[in-house]
Design a protein around this motif. Structure first.
Motif, short mmCIF file in Angstrom:
data_model
loop_
_atom_site.label_atom_id
_atom_site.label_comp_id
_atom_site.label_asym_id
_atom_site.label_seq_id
_atom_site.Cartn_x
_atom_site.Cartn_y
_atom_site.Cartn_z
N PRO A 133 1.02 -1.45 -0.09
CA PRO A 133 -0.18 -0.40 -0.08
C PRO A 133 0.50 1.78 -0.09
O PRO A 133 1.53 1.13 0.37
N ILE A 134 -0.15 2.53 -0.49
CA ILE A 134 1.19 4.04 -0.35
C ILE A 134 1.23 4.09 1.17
O ILE A 134 0.51 3.77 1.74
N ASN A 135 2.47 4.68 1.23
CA ASN A 135 3.27 5.63 1.70
C ASN A 135 3.13 4.54 3.04
O ASN A 135 3.51 4.57 4.29
N HIS A 136 3.58 3.50 2.32
CA HIS A 136 4.14 2.32 4.13
C HIS A 136 5.32 2.05 3.72
O HIS A 136 6.54 2.21 2.18
N MET A 137 5.99 0.68 4.59
CA MET A 137 7.52 0.48 4.31
C MET A 137 7.41 -0.84 5.33
O MET A 137 6.62 -1.12 6.30
N LEU A 138 8.19 -1.76 4.43
CA LEU A 138 8.16 -2.92 5.41
C LEU A 138 9.21 -2.79 6.16
O LEU A 138 10.10 -3.16 5.40
N LEU A 139 9.25 -3.50 7.46
CA LEU A 139 10.32 -4.12 7.62
C LEU A 139 11.19 -5.25 8.35
O LEU A 139 10.37 -5.99 8.52
N THR A 181 14.26 -18.75 14.12
CA THR A 181 15.50 -19.53 13.97
C THR A 181 16.57 -19.37 13.40
O THR A 181 16.36 -17.73 12.23
N PRO A 182 17.58 -19.24 13.55
CA PRO A 182 19.09 -18.87 12.85
C PRO A 182 18.61 -19.01 11.13
O PRO A 182 18.32 -19.71 10.79
N GLY A 183 18.24 -17.72 10.53
CA GLY A 183 18.07 -17.41 9.45
C GLY A 183 17.15 -17.28 9.07
O GLY A 183 17.15 -17.05 7.62
N GLN A 184 15.88 -17.31 9.63
CA GLN A 184 14.72 -17.14 9.88
C GLN A 184 14.33 -15.64 9.81
O GLN A 184 15.36 -15.21 10.42
N SER A 185 13.37 -14.74 9.08
CA SER A 185 12.87 -13.48 9.31
C SER A 185 11.41 -13.55 10.14
O SER A 185 10.89 -14.51 9.52
N GLY A 186 11.93 -12.25 10.45
CA GLY A 186 9.81 -10.93 10.84
C GLY A 186 9.97 -10.32 9.79
O GLY A 186 11.12 -9.98 9.76
N TYR A 187 8.53 -9.89 10.31
CA TYR A 187 8.11 -8.45 9.34
C TYR A 187 7.31 -7.76 10.30
O TYR A 187 6.81 -7.97 11.22
N SER A 247 5.18 -12.85 11.41
CA SER A 247 5.88 -14.17 10.46
C SER A 247 5.62 -14.13 9.25
O SER A 247 6.79 -15.03 7.65
N ASP A 248 4.70 -13.42 8.32
CA ASP A 248 4.16 -13.49 6.79
C ASP A 248 5.04 -11.69 6.61
O ASP A 248 4.02 -10.87 6.90
N ALA A 249 5.74 -11.47 5.38
CA ALA A 249 5.29 -9.80 4.97
C ALA A 249 3.95 -9.23 4.76
O ALA A 249 4.04 -8.44 4.76
N GLN A 250 3.52 -10.85 3.78
CA GLN A 250 2.53 -9.48 2.49
C GLN A 250 1.03 -9.72 4.52
O GLN A 250 0.37 -8.46 3.99
N ASP A 251 1.01 -10.74 5.65
CA ASP A 251 0.58 -9.83 6.33
C ASP A 251 0.33 -8.85 7.16
O ASP A 251 -0.18 -7.67 7.32
N ALA A 252 2.50 -8.11 7.02
CA ALA A 252 2.61 -6.99 7.38
C ALA A 252 2.18 -6.41 6.04
O ALA A 252 1.82 -4.86 7.35
N LEU A 253 1.96 -5.93 5.43
CA LEU A 253 1.83 -5.24 4.81
C LEU A 253 0.11 -4.95 4.45
O LEU A 253 -0.69 -4.11 3.47
N THR A 254 -0.87 -5.72 4.97
CA THR A 254 -2.07 -5.77 5.22
C THR A 254 -2.55 -4.19 5.80
O THR A 254 -4.31 -4.48 6.02
#
Length: 255
Positions: A133-139, A181-187, A247-254
């Motif tokens: 979405p506009i004016n959003h940023m993902l960490l 876990t080591p190497g895993q990402s969160g958002y 745990s999911d990037a798409q969820d973080a941007l909804t």
């Protein structure tokens, strides 16, 4: 027989008669209920109640201790000075009657997985503006350590040393803590400005960003992460908000 001889015999007979009368009077009094006060009534004595099987009793004020089965290193209750202590089990032992078990040993405050809170030292954080979405940023937070780490709550973001951190979008809260876990990402998503055209109040361009983490007790922990922003910076205003760690990037941007 002479009169002199008859008189002594008469006196002796009279004395014997008096003695027999006295004995008859004593026997009569006994039959009328006269008793010896020094003899206790055997029916009035207190009879102690037998102790239940499997207990030890002692003096006054004693508490009986259970002598049920014990573990391999356990010991039964002891009685001393009119008091009794219950069973004491060794490590892994079980005590008590009726099958009641008492676990031995002590637990550890460390979780079974051995996880630690995520922070700026055991992770790598990136901040990427998105078109939708506009004016959003993902960490994006990636675990670079050797242990599993937990992302508690949400990121406390600070643009250009602002005096306060933006609020969290409460409806983005996950059902469980995001664990990496080591190497895993969160958002986490960041709503930078309000409206499609950034019409929120006090709009400005931010050039730097610090991301702070929380521990289980919601206390801010160090060090913070300092992900790079685009060279031109990012536009923010007072409607700035963040999501919880997910745990999911798409969820973080909804949101």
């Amino acid at each position: 027989m002479s009169a002199f001889t008859a008189r002594p015999r008469t006196r002796l007979f009279a004395a014997a008669t008096v003695a027999l009368a006295a004995l008859s009077l004593t026997a009569c009094n006994d039959k009328m209920g006269v008793q010896d006060e020094g003899v206790a009534n055997p029916t009035s004595s207190t009879v102690g109640t037998p102790a239940p099987s499997g207990t030890k009793t002692g003096g006054a004020g004693q508490t009986s201790g259970s002598t049920g089965s014990t573990g391999s290193t356990g010991s039964t209750g002891s009685t001393s000075g009119g008091s009794s202590t219950g069973n004491s089990s060794g490590t892994g032992g079980s005590t008590g009657s009726g099958g009641t078990k008492t676990s031995g040993g002590s637990g550890s405050g460390t979780s079974a997985s051995g996880s630690v809170p995520c922070n700026g030292a055991n992770t790598k954080v990136t901040a990427q503006p998105v078109s939708r979405p506009i004016n959003h940023m993902l960490l994006t937070v990636t675990n670079t350590g050797s242990k599993t780490c937990d992302l508690y709550y949400y990121p406390a973001v600070n643009f250009d040393d602002a005096q306060s951190v933006p609020p969290v979008m409460k409806d983005s809260q996950p059902q469980a803590v995001t664990t990496l876990t080591p190497g895993q990402s969160g958002y986490a998503g960041v709503a930078l400005a309000g409206g499609d055209n950034g019409t929120g109040t006090n709009g400005r361009t931010a050039k730097s960003l610090s991301v702070y983490f929380f521990d289980r007790d919601n206390n801010s922990i160090s060090p913070a992460a300092t992900p790079a922003l685009p060279t031109k910076g990012v536009y923010v205003d007072d409607s700035l908000k963040v999501t919880y760690w997910l745990s999911d990037a798409q969820d973080a941007l909804t949101y």
